[in-house]
Design a protein around this motif. Structure first.
Motif, PDB file in Angstrom:
ATOM      1  N   PHE A 406      27.742  47.362  48.674  1.00 57.06           N
ATOM      2  CA  PHE A 406      27.820  46.113  47.899  1.00 57.06           C
ATOM      3  C   PHE A 406      27.352  44.956  48.770  1.00 57.06           C
ATOM      4  CE2 PHE A 406      29.875  42.550  45.766  1.00 57.06           C
ATOM      5  CZ  PHE A 406      29.810  42.894  44.411  1.00 57.06           C
ATOM      6  N   LYS A 407      26.339  44.228  48.310  1.00 54.26           N
ATOM      7  CA  LYS A 407      25.727  43.164  49.118  1.00 54.26           C
ATOM      8  C   LYS A 407      26.369  41.796  48.886  1.00 54.26           C
ATOM      9  CE  LYS A 407      21.798  44.160  47.219  1.00 54.26           C
ATOM     10  NZ  LYS A 407      22.235  45.380  46.505  1.00 54.26           N
ATOM     11  N   GLY A 408      27.066  41.629  47.765  1.00 52.74           N
ATOM     12  CA  GLY A 408      27.673  40.342  47.463  1.00 52.74           C
ATOM     13  C   GLY A 408      28.972  40.122  48.202  1.00 52.74           C
ATOM     14  N   VAL A 409      29.602  38.995  47.928  1.00 54.13           N
ATOM     15  CA  VAL A 409      30.859  38.624  48.591  1.00 54.13           C
ATOM     16  C   VAL A 409      32.035  39.191  47.811  1.00 54.13           C
ATOM     17  CG1 VAL A 409      32.188  36.699  49.522  1.00 54.13           C
ATOM     18  CG2 VAL A 409      29.722  36.493  49.297  1.00 54.13           C
ATOM     19  N   VAL A 410      33.068  39.624  48.535  1.00 57.04           N
ATOM     20  CA  VAL A 410      34.271  40.205  47.925  1.00 57.04           C
ATOM     21  C   VAL A 410      35.495  39.482  48.485  1.00 57.04           C
ATOM     22  CG1 VAL A 410      35.652  42.287  47.612  1.00 57.04           C
ATOM     23  CG2 VAL A 410      33.148  42.442  47.649  1.00 57.04           C
ATOM     24  N   ARG A 419      42.519  32.649  46.224  1.00 56.95           N
ATOM     25  CA  ARG A 419      43.066  31.963  45.044  1.00 56.95           C
ATOM     26  C   ARG A 419      41.998  31.104  44.364  1.00 56.95           C
ATOM     27  NH1 ARG A 419      46.592  34.109  42.539  1.00 56.95           N
ATOM     28  NH2 ARG A 419      45.186  33.716  40.806  1.00 56.95           N
ATOM     29  N   LEU A 420      41.166  30.485  45.168  1.00 60.34           N
ATOM     30  CA  LEU A 420      40.107  29.645  44.628  1.00 60.34           C
ATOM     31  C   LEU A 420      39.147  30.457  43.775  1.00 60.34           C
ATOM     32  CD1 LEU A 420      39.116  26.670  44.788  1.00 60.34           C
ATOM     33  CD2 LEU A 420      37.657  27.395  46.676  1.00 60.34           C
ATOM     34  N   HIS A 421      38.859  31.672  44.202  1.00 63.98           N
ATOM     35  CA  HIS A 421      37.912  32.519  43.475  1.00 63.98           C
ATOM     36  C   HIS A 421      38.576  33.278  42.328  1.00 63.98           C
ATOM     37  CE1 HIS A 421      34.400  32.053  46.148  1.00 63.98           C
ATOM     38  NE2 HIS A 421      35.320  31.807  47.066  1.00 63.98           N
ATOM     39  N   ALA A 422      39.874  33.488  42.425  1.00 60.58           N
ATOM     40  CA  ALA A 422      40.581  34.214  41.366  1.00 60.58           C
ATOM     41  C   ALA A 422      40.945  33.308  40.195  1.00 60.58           C
ATOM     42  CB  ALA A 422      41.846  34.868  41.919  1.00 60.58           C
ATOM     43  N   ASP A 423      41.163  32.027  40.468  1.00 63.75           N
ATOM     44  CA  ASP A 423      41.580  31.112  39.405  1.00 63.75           C
ATOM     45  C   ASP A 423      40.471  30.924  38.376  1.00 63.75           C
ATOM     46  OD1 ASP A 423      43.973  30.821  40.634  1.00 63.75           O
ATOM     47  OD2 ASP A 423      43.695  28.733  41.236  1.00 63.75           O
ATOM     48  N   GLN A 424      40.881  30.705  37.133  1.00 64.44           N
ATOM     49  CA  GLN A 424      39.936  30.446  36.054  1.00 64.44           C
ATOM     50  C   GLN A 424      40.601  29.545  35.019  1.00 64.44           C
ATOM     51  OE1 GLN A 424      40.067  33.066  32.774  1.00 64.44           O
ATOM     52  NE2 GLN A 424      40.297  34.859  34.072  1.00 64.44           N
ATOM     53  N   TYR A 425      39.952  29.383  33.889  1.00 69.34           N
ATOM     54  CA  TYR A 425      40.398  28.433  32.877  1.00 69.34           C
ATOM     55  C   TYR A 425      41.873  28.611  32.525  1.00 69.34           C
ATOM     56  CZ  TYR A 425      40.358  25.825  28.447  1.00 69.34           C
ATOM     57  OH  TYR A 425      40.628  24.931  27.440  1.00 69.34           O
ATOM     58  N   ALA A 426      42.318  29.837  32.360  1.00 67.96           N
ATOM     59  CA  ALA A 426      43.663  30.101  31.828  1.00 67.96           C
ATOM     60  C   ALA A 426      44.741  30.179  32.894  1.00 67.96           C
ATOM     61  CB  ALA A 426      43.648  31.420  31.036  1.00 67.96           C
ATOM     62  N   THR A 427      44.385  30.025  34.163  1.00 68.39           N
ATOM     63  CA  THR A 427      45.332  30.331  35.239  1.00 68.39           C
ATOM     64  C   THR A 427      46.631  29.541  35.137  1.00 68.39           C
ATOM     65  OG1 THR A 427      43.564  30.966  36.752  1.00 68.39           O
ATOM     66  CG2 THR A 427      45.665  30.325  37.733  1.00 68.39           C
ATOM     67  N   SER A 428      46.567  28.273  34.851  1.00 74.03           N
ATOM     68  CA  SER A 428      47.782  27.461  34.840  1.00 74.03           C
ATOM     69  C   SER A 428      48.693  27.759  33.656  1.00 74.03           C
ATOM     70  CB  SER A 428      47.412  25.972  34.838  1.00 74.03           C
ATOM     71  OG  SER A 428      46.725  25.631  33.643  1.00 74.03           O
ATOM     72  N   SER A 429      48.216  28.523  32.679  1.00 73.79           N
ATOM     73  CA  SER A 429      48.973  28.732  31.448  1.00 73.79           C
ATOM     74  C   SER A 429      49.587  30.124  31.342  1.00 73.79           C
ATOM     75  CB  SER A 429      48.057  28.499  30.242  1.00 73.79           C
ATOM     76  OG  SER A 429      47.502  27.207  30.277  1.00 73.79           O
ATOM     77  N   PHE A 438      43.033  42.739  41.880  1.00 73.54           N
ATOM     78  CA  PHE A 438      42.951  43.507  43.126  1.00 73.54           C
ATOM     79  C   PHE A 438      41.879  42.929  44.036  1.00 73.54           C
ATOM     80  CE2 PHE A 438      41.039  47.152  45.434  1.00 73.54           C
ATOM     81  CZ  PHE A 438      42.130  47.524  46.199  1.00 73.54           C
ATOM     82  N   MET A 439      40.762  42.548  43.476  1.00 75.15           N
ATOM     83  CA  MET A 439      39.719  41.852  44.209  1.00 75.15           C
ATOM     84  C   MET A 439      38.786  41.138  43.235  1.00 75.15           C
ATOM     85  SD  MET A 439      37.093  44.906  45.495  1.00 75.15           S
ATOM     86  CE  MET A 439      38.095  45.266  46.916  1.00 75.15           C
ATOM     87  N   VAL A 440      38.093  40.141  43.743  1.00 75.10           N
ATOM     88  CA  VAL A 440      37.055  39.438  42.998  1.00 75.10           C
ATOM     89  C   VAL A 440      35.755  39.658  43.743  1.00 75.10           C
ATOM     90  CG1 VAL A 440      36.247  37.237  42.088  1.00 75.10           C
ATOM     91  CG2 VAL A 440      38.706  37.694  42.216  1.00 75.10           C
ATOM     92  N   ALA A 441      34.791  40.291  43.080  1.00 75.91           N
ATOM     93  CA  ALA A 441      33.527  40.659  43.721  1.00 75.91           C
ATOM     94  C   ALA A 441      32.368  39.993  42.998  1.00 75.91           C
ATOM     95  CB  ALA A 441      33.358  42.178  43.713  1.00 75.91           C
ATOM     96  N   TYR A 442      31.415  39.490  43.777  1.00 71.02           N
ATOM     97  CA  TYR A 442      30.251  38.786  43.240  1.00 71.02           C
ATOM     98  C   TYR A 442      28.991  39.638  43.426  1.00 71.02           C
ATOM     99  CZ  TYR A 442      33.045  34.481  43.044  1.00 71.02           C
ATOM    100  OH  TYR A 442      33.986  33.524  42.745  1.00 71.02           O
ATOM    101  N   PRO A 443      28.637  40.453  42.443  1.00 69.37           N
ATOM    102  CA  PRO A 443      27.433  41.279  42.601  1.00 69.37           C
ATOM    103  C   PRO A 443      26.167  40.424  42.629  1.00 69.37           C
ATOM    104  CG  PRO A 443      28.244  41.413  40.351  1.00 69.37           C
ATOM    105  CD  PRO A 443      29.271  40.650  41.128  1.00 69.37           C
ATOM    106  N   ARG A 444      25.193  40.866  43.431  1.00 67.27           N
ATOM    107  CA  ARG A 444      23.918  40.154  43.520  1.00 67.27           C
ATOM    108  C   ARG A 444      22.857  40.775  42.636  1.00 67.27           C
ATOM    109  NH1 ARG A 444      22.079  38.778  49.482  1.00 67.27           N
ATOM    110  NH2 ARG A 444      20.741  37.424  48.238  1.00 67.27           N
TER     111      ARG A 444
END
Length: 899
Positions: A406-410, A419-429, A438-444
């Motif tokens: 995997f070449k992208g960032v994980v 936390r910055l990468h896991a958070d999204q629109y619904a996180t606060s609710s 388990f992980m957030v992966a950014y495929p290239r």
């Protein structure tokens, strides 16, 4: 023995793969280093001596903050966020945000003169020369600094204390890693804020001069005037008086009241007057401040100007009001804003030397052109001239991949910025554990997706694709059993022919609409700027052209998808009901529960040409909310539903209405109503188009029940469909920086009916909306749209699996809430549920956008009944799931379940 070279403990990513680099204000290919501790900063500085090196501490940057770092390194302090607050000392690491520090001050009843930019880092607060709203009451923030920790350019950690600490650190050109303040007690702080709609150029001039020309403001008090482009383009003015004690309070409040008395009676209501005391003053100032957009189609430009004693203040104030009028005012002929390409957040105040200062931000479309900015005669745009911390050449190696191949960032939960990468629109609710994958992966590329599939199956984890992360129930996230594939790098737009385009799933609506406008084409789509086309197309794509042209998914001609076995298939739209395996896959992906069948990497759209609809026409009418006015508009909505049921309503017209509560940030001071109307000119050049007649009754209702001083902000003009579609996207500052209506958590609802609206429903709805808009601590978004037309009658219906195409009417009733008001939000939603059960869709509640609220367990018959007209459709989707994802790799509580 040689001394062992220190190892960097933080994270290192390349700008080409990091999803956050657009927020750093750094151009060119470079590495981004995120230190884990203050000591790690020293290591980073020491190791980067041979590279071009820049330092950043905040996550947002204006266009005027940009710097070059080609082939170099950015050391970013976003991971240093610890804060401790005690009566004698507030300690904050460099990356702590203004908002986070203000929260700790409020908890401990302490005060510091923070700059009112919630996401700005505390180091930027200290170094910024923009005065805070309390510059005269409390002085500059730098006066409260008692100790600084930092790192010198040669990598040495330092601590500097005392009154000269800041000057010494600046002289040493050190990176500041932490700040200690001696706070003031919050007791004695007070602020009064009066907010109202922009009163016009002449009255604004009189107000500004009454406040700042030939006036005396006590040295320990502040008077601030803010003018801003608020939600839905309501132009808002706020006047604030503040102080750190009773001395001078009477004089300064009388000055403010006298200035406001120059305005027409009724413009400034008592309901729009807010009083704050103690630490809540700091929190209120910060919360209401201006942040910077992450919208890729909006540029922000900082302004800063101080009027020296020898200058003509009267002339300067005239120039300022000229510029504000350009940024805020609507034309008297009803054809929209005076300048469609300019929005503002500006502040006038006196500094400690009794000089008038102007500061703030100007927002323009990106890229901003010189012709947009030249007429701003009164402001000075700040351009940061930055010298690199180090100058050099070679890159050090990156870390080994966490997913083989995997070449992208994980990112995993133990990582600094997880936390910055896991958070999204619904996180606060929603529950934190349900929003912590388990992980957030950014495929290239596609090979990265295949590697992630193999890895997920080996780890027995589910895989979820995230394009924009706007699923309301957070189902594009997940818990510890889920790997999120963040598709941010799949953001291509490629022209295939004159009206055929390939679009990646991570293209946000703000960029898509602006790009299509430039090409003279469009597709139906929604309004949320940072919603990406990946999830939007799979869930339908409801928007302002629903009756005229249908859904986003109706214009997809083919899609490319990676399946659970790693195969890649490009499938075309069937001509009618699907028969082949590929056609069934196309049918299921577009309208089946999003993310159920694989990872979509590309959509091909055949767009609507502007040239085929040359007489298209649109209205946008912004009005103050009044209960009677809203009820009259709902009566018009009722008439439309009756026409749809009877088959008499023309197909090519659309009507959308929004009611929005007053807000605490970028605020209209009172609730507002937004009416949007489209005549699509489906018949082309030969069709007679008279929108004045078609929409006269609705516009009359919008102008009914006027308050004592009504505000009519109207944009009515003939525009191409692509221009109309682009104008419907709620770009910052017309929404929060992350695309939400309000920053608070929410309790959502989206319902539909197959019938005409009843009197009982309208009466109940109007009462609930009126209660919600009047309840302090609740923030309502009501929105509605109509079915029929091309949404119902499209020949494309059998080609996708989207259900509920026979609805007559649908509405959103979303309640955002302050934490203590959550029970009240739930109570009102309970009343709405009763109203729906009794008078809206009795017998069977109908919902749109799978899993947007409530129970999302699709294994339950009752939940499926909410979303599907025919459960046989769901059975077909289950068979498709068994065929293309037999191991249920792509899984959330809402994805299609195996039979």
């Amino acid at each position: 023995m040689a001394k062992k070279k220190p190892e960097f403990q933080g994270s290192i990513v390349h700008s080409a793969v990091d999803a956050l680099t657009t927020a750093f204000g750094v151009k060119g290919a470079h590495q981004v280093w995120f230190p884990k501790t203050k000591a790690d900063v020293a290591t980073a500085v020491a190791l980067s001596k041979e590279q071009v090196t820049l330092i950043r501490s905040g996550m947002q940057a204006a266009a005027t903050d940009t710097a070059e770092a080609v082939g170099g390194i950015v050391i970013h302090l976003a991971g240093l966020t610890k804060i401790t607050a005690k009566p004698d000392a507030v300690n904050a690491e460099a990356g702590a945000t203004t908002s986070a520090v203000a929260e700790q001050l409020e908890v401990n009843d302490l005060a510091l003169p923070l700059i009112d930019s919630p996401l700005k880092s505390i180091v930027s607060n200290v170094l910024d020369d923009t005065p805070s709203c309390l510059i005269r009451s409390l002085g500059p923030l730098s006066d409260y600094v008692t100790k600084l920790t930092g790192v010198t350019p040669d990598g040495q950690s330092i601590t500097r204390s005392g009154a000269t600490a800041l000057a010494r650190v600046l002289e040493e050109k050190a990176v500041i890693t932490g700040v200690t303040f001696e706070p003031a007690p919050a007791k004695g702080l007070w602020m009064v804020r009066r907010s109202f709609l922009y009163p016009g150029k002449d009255r604004m001039t009189a107000l500004v001069k009454a406040l700042f020309l030939d006036t005396e403001i006590p040295s320990q008090c502040d008077v601030i005037l803010e003018a801003l482009s608020a939600r839905h383009d309501f132009p808002v003015v706020s006047v604030m008086a503040a102080g750190a004690g009773l001395k001078g309070k009477k004089a300064v409040t009388e000055l403010v009241e006298g200035a406001i008395a120059t305005l027409p009676a009724g413009l400034v209501s008592e309901d729009a007057t807010e009083n704050f005391t103690g630490a809540s003053v700091i929190r209120a100032i910060v919360d209401a401040g201006a942040d910077l957009p992450i919208d890729p189609e909006v540029d922000a430009h900082r302004i800063r100007r101080v009027v020296e004693p020898q200058e003509d203040l009267n002339q300067f104030l005239d120039l300022v009001v000229d510029d504000l009028d350009r940024g805020l005012a609507f034309r008297e002929d009803g054809t929209g804003k005076r300048d469609e390409n300019m929005r503002v957040f500006s502040r006038l105040q006196l500094d400690r030397e009794d000089r008038v200062s102007l500061s703030g931000l100007v927002f323009t479309p990106r890229p901003a052109t010189s012709s947009l900015l030249a007429p701003l005669a009164s402001v000075s745009f700040l351009q940061r001239a930055e010298t690199p911390f180090h100058v050099g050449l070679d890159f050090p190696p990156l870390f080994a991949p966490r997913i083989p191949g995997f070449k992208g960032v994980v990112y995993v939960p133990t990582d600094l910025l997880y936390r910055l990468h896991a958070d999204q629109y619904a996180t606060s609710s929603h529950k934190r554990e349900d929003m912590s994958p388990f992980m957030v992966a950014y495929p290239r590329d596609v090979d990265d997706i295949k590697s992630a599939i193999t890895f997920a199956q080996g780890k027995q984890k589910s895989l979820v694709a995230r394009s924009g992360g706007h699923q309301y129930s957070g189902l594009s996230s997940g818990g510890s059993g889920t790997i999120v594939l963040a598709m941010d790098r799949f953001d291509q737009i490629t022209r295939i022919s004159d009206n055929v385009f390939d679009v990646g799933p991570a293209v946000p609506l703000t960029r898509l609409a602006r790009f299509f406008k430039g090409q003279g084409v469009t597709i139906p789509h929604g309004e949320c700027p940072l919603v990406c086309i990946g999830g939007h197309a799979q869930t339908g794509g409801f928007g302002h052209l629903l009756r005229s042209f249908g859904l986003t998914l109706d214009y997809v001609t083919e899609l490319t998808i990676v399946l659970s076995d790693g195969s890649v298939r490009t499938v075309q739209r069937p001509a009618g009901a699907p028969t082949t395996d590929d056609e069934k896959l196309f049918w299921g992906v577009l309208g089946g529960n999003a993310g159920s069948f694989g990872i979509v990497t590309n959509y091909r759209f055949k767009c609507i040409k502007d040239s085929d609809h040359p007489k298209s026409f649109g209205y946008s009418a912004k009005r103050l909310y009044r209960k009677g006015r809203y009820k009259n508009l709902m009566k018009q909505a009722q008439a439309w539903t009756q026409g749809i049921v009877a088959g008499s309503l023309p197909r090519g017209i659309d009507f959308m209405m929004t009611v929005l509560s007053k807000a605490d940030t970028f605020r209209p001071p009172v609730p507002g109503i937004l009416v949007e109307l489209v005549h699509a000119n489906l018949g082309g050049e030969g069709e007679a188009v008279d929108p004045e007649e078609a929409f006269a009754a609705i516009m009359d209702a919008a102008d009914s029940d006027p308050p004592p001083l009504d505000v009519r902000l109207t944009d009515k003009r003939s525009r191409f469909l692509s221009d109309l579609s682009d104008s419907f996207v709620r770009r910052f500052p017309l929404s929060t920086p992350n695309g939400r209506e309000f920053r608070q958590p929410y309790n959502k609802r989206l319902n539909a009916t197959m019938d005409a609206l009843t009197d009982d429903f309208i009466d109940g709805l109007v009462d609930l909306v009126d209660t919600a808009t009047a309840t302090k601590g609740l923030y309502l978004v009501f929105q509605m749209a109509f079915g029929g037309g091309s949404f119902r009658d499209s020949q494309r219906r059998p080609e996708t699996s989207i259900p509920r195409r026979d609805i007559v009417y649908c509405f959103v009733f979303d309640l955002f809430y302050d934490e203590e008001m959550k029970p009240e939000a739930e109570r009102l939603q309970g009343e709405m549920q009763t109203l729906i059960d009794q008078h809206f869709s009795p017998g069977q509640e109908r919902r749109l956008l799978w899993g947007s609220f409530g129970d999302t367990d699709i294994t339950k018959d009752a939940v499926r009944d909410f979303y599907y007209d025919d459960l046989a459709v769901y059975d077909r989707l289950r068979e498709l799931k068994k065929k293309v994802d037999p191991v249920d790799l792509f899984h959330t509580s809402l994805t299609v379940k195996l039979p």
